[in-house]
Design an enzyme around this catalytic site. Structure first.
Site, mmCIF file in Angstrom:
data_model
loop_
_atom_site.group_PDB
_atom_site.id
_atom_site.type_symbol
_atom_site.label_atom_id
_atom_site.label_comp_id
_atom_site.label_asym_id
_atom_site.label_seq_id
_atom_site.Cartn_x
_atom_site.Cartn_y
_atom_site.Cartn_z
ATOM 1 N N HIS A 239 0.871 -1.176 0.000
ATOM 2 C CA HIS A 239 0.000 0.000 0.000
ATOM 3 C C HIS A 239 0.902 1.218 0.000
ATOM 4 O O HIS A 239 1.867 1.276 0.758
ATOM 5 C CB HIS A 239 -0.890 -0.033 1.245
ATOM 6 C CG HIS A 239 -2.027 0.925 1.192
ATOM 7 N ND1 HIS A 239 -1.850 2.286 1.245
ATOM 8 C CD2 HIS A 239 -3.365 0.723 1.091
ATOM 9 C CE1 HIS A 239 -3.040 2.874 1.172
ATOM 10 N NE2 HIS A 239 -3.971 1.945 1.088
ATOM 11 N N ARG A 259 -6.785 10.196 -0.123
ATOM 12 C CA ARG A 259 -6.614 10.670 -1.493
ATOM 13 C C ARG A 259 -7.959 10.730 -2.218
ATOM 14 O O ARG A 259 -8.214 11.642 -2.989
ATOM 15 C CB ARG A 259 -5.620 9.775 -2.238
ATOM 16 C CG ARG A 259 -4.170 10.060 -1.854
ATOM 17 C CD ARG A 259 -3.213 9.011 -2.407
ATOM 18 N NE ARG A 259 -3.297 7.767 -1.652
ATOM 19 C CZ ARG A 259 -3.255 6.552 -2.184
ATOM 20 N NH1 ARG A 259 -3.142 6.416 -3.487
ATOM 21 N NH2 ARG A 259 -3.335 5.482 -1.417
#
Ligand SMILES: Cc1cc2nc3c(=O)[nH]c(=O)nc-3n(C[C@H](O)[C@H](O)[C@H](O)COP(=O)(O)OP(=O)(O)OC[C@H]3O[C@@H](n4cnc5c(N)ncnc54)[C@H](O)[C@@H]3O)c2cc1C
Ligand code: SF4
Ligand code: SF4
Ligand code: FES
Lengths: 611, 250
Positions: A239, A259
């Site tokens: 990740h 995000r």
């Protein structure tokens, strides 16, 4: 000598190993099909990894953008997986996820709402439309609690803090599981006609990981020892955004939701570097300038998605490169900034647990300052090889679902596609196991000596006079994997890792745990070494075999995707002299599915709009 | 690296006592990290529960210097530089070993709570709920089942009335069901009789220790008590509510 007739013994039609989303959903299905069902899990009920999931679960409900459709979800999933996914699984997943989400709502889940009172959906990397049903940034908690509180009234039996060690077989068919209760150290024999593995992944083979102690690859190890095949093990997902500071929390996840909700990545020159890393394949669907990306954030539907929302493999590699080339933060990460993009109360409402986590653990207020983040080992795309429709492995009576199984995600998983995977394939595994049990002519028997061997191997660790500290072996392995089997791999390093693993295997054979069998973490850690080492070796061998870069597997010596490698998945299995790998040819995809996956997005959407 | 002194309770159901450990502590560490360091280097068999290390799973509950806390969210720098840190298991539940307690009672109680019962979907096949109607329920559903509130509640801790009161954790679970806009079951008689809402005397100690900052007492227990009062002492208002729909609090 072990007297097997005196063992604690339990009997069920189906035994589910694991009580995360996949295991609980499978158990609910087995009960609904009228089978006597048991569930074993290493922790207390409700504490499985699923509880930690943050961002959401992906399903083309079309609540926020009515243009969404299962076909687009399917196309996104295949493209995210670099077309190495099992086509049928990606299809089933995209088609069935919306029903599974509605079912969770029917069982009491309270997702965040749209203005019309429907289930709200958020943007995430690789998903064309807002698609993730969510509850702030604690979606996993909502899902596991919903399944738990619904499940406790369905009549299956849960055995908590009970760890499975070895699968029992009768003439090649599944016959049960040998396990021990952590609290007392007592062994237990679970006799079962079918076993569903839902044990999750194996992040604990690395030091920097978002995974907990539970993730030691037990399902992979047990399945392998029982003769089942593992597939796609080279595809490990790093990740892009784990915490990097302070050292003791390094690796803890920072949800992609940051995000999705507008957060941007910058380097130490405050450059928004992701614009330099847009792969050609995604250029047509990604914003070309900051100005366009900013318009997207304000909801302008003509603007394309910001590059921060490219798939995880792309973003993780970009961050690694920025840091390696000297543009990183003081603690070796990059900046993730939402403070300058969204008002403080928006951040606190949409990302409350991130706010809390940074404030408490790093003394950073994310509504005012950027976070420092870097890649962390997060997820296994690979796992036990299963039939796409029934979830049955190559061992009759053995099923697998959730992160433990391979196939849906191919070379890279899209965020949010795991939680939906759990409920879709957890249910299908239950259906598959029920069908198998009903067709079984006679109940299998567990051979005494199999159970006795498993118990002896486990008790030897306590009984030997002296030996290596299990924690040190685990640490050693984590360092080897971090150094040699990381985001970017090479032939040399992978071979080094294999050599080192031989040494560790020898040490693990002499491991010693002090103290008694009663709630003894040292002994538990020692027992976890076998599946950990099997998993680490499987990843390394598969990574050595695959001479290309694709999705979660990157080789410096073969930096590009190579068409010939799209023709096969790599399968690992126990051979007569140790681990064997082979290439498993992929059949040609059904034409209807290939047409969807390879269609130009405009053409596909026009076709959907017409129907 | 500075060395810190830890007193950790070691033992099991038969008894035990505090053991002292001197441990090196790095910057940024939390109490659970220190316990793990002791485990890795000095006491391999030291028993402690944990999973997420980020305050999300509610496994690592313990009493640190006398206060119920999550070990993974208690930073070392909140203590004085040479303060001795005392760590012991939750007092309200029987000890299994070291810092691990037997919390099975909680799971048993939870099973007795009548489950969620949804009303039928609308004509369009949808369930509609407005965000501000679910805010409160979502607050309660943040609960990570750490049972710190159960540990601190004097009804359970000092008076051991586990037979008569379900404790704050399950009062808010009851509240989350009762306030769920889609739920059609009635648990109010059971809230009073079986689950013992009357035993809570609103000391708010539970709210103070909740790591999720859930307004257990003010937002959950008090409204439940009010519903009980309405039902038993003000039947007219209750009837009105049945006829004109639920509502009241959001
Ligand atoms: C921090 C974090 C955030 C995430 N966020 C998201 C997200 O937003 N969206 C998304 O889709 N995915 C997300 N993921 C991924 C997703 O949460 C996991 O892949 C998923 O929850 C795995 O579920 P599972 O049911 O397969 O296994 P788990 O939930 O991990 O459960 C495994 C179970 O198996 C048991 N078990 C293991 N070994 C044994 C054994 N030997 N004997 C008995 N029991 C055993 C364990 O005790 C546990 O009960 C996230 C993951 C992490 C770590
Ligand atoms: S407010 Fe009630 S439930 Fe909470 S600690 Fe006090 S008595 Fe217990
Ligand atoms: S209400 Fe708070 S203190 Fe109580 S169990 Fe839940 S999270 Fe823990
Ligand atoms: S380890 Fe999960 S809350 Fe502490």
């Amino acid at each position: 000598m072990v007297n097997v007739s005196e063992l604690l013994t339990y009997e069920h039609d189906v035994l589910v190993v694991g009580a995360g989303g996949a295991g609980l959903r499978a158990a609910i299905e087995c009960s609904a099909q009228g089978l006597s069902t048991g569930v074993v899990c290493k922790s207390l009920l409700g504490k499985a990894h699923t509880v930690m999931a943050e961002g959401g679960l992906a399903a083309a409900l079309g609540n926020v953008d009515a243009r969404d459709n299962w076909k687009i979800h399917f196309r996104d999933t295949m493209r995210g997986g670099k077309f190495l996914n099992q086509w049928r699984m990606a299809e089933l997943h995209a088609r069935e996820a919306p029903d599974r989400v509605r079912e969770l709502e029917e069982w009491g889940a309270v997702f965040d709402r749209t203005r019309d009172g429907l289930i709200s959906q958020r943007n995430f990397g690789g998903h064309r439309y807002p698609r993730l049903a969510h509850v702030g940034d604690r979606t996993g908690l909502e899902i596991i609690r919903t399944l738990q509180d619904y499940g406790i009234h369905r009549g299956f039996q849960v055995y908590m803090e009970c760890t499975g060690l070895d699968l029992m077989t009768d003439g090649g068919r599944i016959a049960g599981l040998l396990a021990y209760f952590r609290e007392t150290g007592r062994f237990a024999l679970f006799k079962a006609k079918a076993v569903i593995l839902a044990t999750g992944g194996a992040g604990k083979a690395w030091r920097v990981t978002s995974n907990s102690w539970e993730y030691t690859g037990d399902g992979y190890g047990m399945a392998y020892e029982a003769g089942a095949e593992l597939m796609d093990m080279e595809f490990t997902q790093f990740h892009p955004t784990g915490m990097v500071w302070p050292p003791s929390v390094r690796g803890i996840l920072v949800t992609e939701g940051v995000r999705g909700d507008g957060g941007i990545l910058t380097n130490n020159k405050r450059e928004r570097f992701m614009f330099n890393y847009i792969p050609e394949k995604f250029a047509a669907e990604t914003a070309a300038t900051e100005e366009e990306a900013n318009r997207w954030l304000t909801g302008d539907s003509t603007a394309r998605r910001p590059p921060e929302l490219l798939t995880r493999d792309v973003v993780a590699r970009a961050i690694t490169r920025e840091v390696n080339e000297g543009r990183g933060t003081p603690h070796g990460g990059v900046y993730l900034d939402i403070a300058s993009r969204r008002p403080a109360d928006f951040i606190r409402k949409k990302l409350p647990s991130m706010y809390h986590q940074f404030k408490e653990l790093a003394e950073v207020d994310i509504t005012r300052e950027p976070m420092e983040v870097g890649p962390t080992l997060h997820y296994f795309m690979g796992g036990v090889r299963v039939d796409p429709d029934t979830q049955e492995t190559t061992v009759p009576g053995l099923f697998a679902a959730g992160e433990c199984a391979a196939g849906l995600h191919g070379a890279n998983r899209l965020g949010g596609n795991s939680l939906s995977d759990l409920v879709v394939f957890g249910r299908l595994a239950g259906v598959g196991a029920a069908r198998y049990v009903r067709a079984l002519p006679a109940a299998p028997r567990v051979p005494d000596e199999q159970a006795a061997t498993a118990i002896r191997r486990a008790t030897d660790i306590l009984n030997r006079e002296s030996g290596t500290n299990p924690y040190l072996i685990q640490e050693d392995l984590q360092n080897i994997m971090g150094r040699n089997v990381g985001i970017v791999r090479s032939d040399d390093e992978l071979k080094t890792a294999l050599r080192e693993m031989e040494r560790l295997k020898a040490e693990a054979a002499r491991v010693k745990a002090n103290g008694a069998a009663q709630y003894n973490p040292g002994w538990h850690a020692a027992l976890d070494l076998r599946p950990l080492l099997i998993t680490a070796e499987a990843v390394t061998r598969a990574a050595l075999e695959r001479q290309e870069s694709r999705g979660g597997h990157t080789r410096v010596d073969y930096p590009d995707e190579r068409a010939e490698w799209l023709k096969a998945n790599i399968v690992v299995r126990k051979g007569r002299d140790g681990m064997e790998t082979r290439r498993h040819e992929r059949p040609a995809p059904p034409k209807e599915l290939a047409d969807i996956a390879y269609a130009k997005i405009e053409d596909l959407e026009a076709a959907i709009a017409r129907t | 690296m500075p060395e810190r002194r830890f007193r950790v309770w070691r033992g099991d159901a038969r008894g035990g006592g505090f053991q002292e450990y001197a441990v090196e502590v790095d910057p940024g560490m939390v109490v659970l990290d220190v316990i793990h360091r002791i485990q890795a280097r000095q006491a391999n068999d030291l028993a402690v529960r944990w999973n997420c290390k980020a305050g999300k799973c509610g496994s690592c509950s313990m009493e640190i210097n006398g206060r119920p806390r999550l070990g993974c969210m208690t930073r070392m720098n909140m203590f004085g530089a040479d303060e001795v840190i005392t760590v012991q298991p939750l007092k309200t539940f029987p000890v299994v070993k070291d810092l691990v307690t037997d919390v099975a009672w909680n799971y048993e109680r939870n099973k007795r709570i009548p489950p969620f019962k949804p009303r039928p979907r609308g004509a369009d096949g949808q369930h509609r709920m407005m965000q501000n109607d679910v805010d409160r329920v979502q607050e309660f559903r943040k609960c990570i089942e750490c049972f710190l509130c159960q540990d601190v509640c004097h009804v359970l801790r000092d008076h051991d009335r586990k037979d008569a009161f379900v404790g704050p954790r399950f009062m808010i679970r009851l509240a989350s069901l009762e306030m769920h806009p889609l739920d059609a079951a009635d648990r109010i008689p059971a809230v009073r009789a079986e689950f013992g809402s009357g035993l809570c005397n609103i000391t708010r100690c539970c709210t103070e220790v909740c790591p999720e900052h859930i307004g257990i007492t003010d937002n959950g227990i008090i409204p439940l008590k009010e519903r009980v009062v309405d039902r038993y002492y003000d039947p007219i208002q209750w009837l009105a509510r049945r006829i004109f729909g639920r509502g009241g609090e959001h």
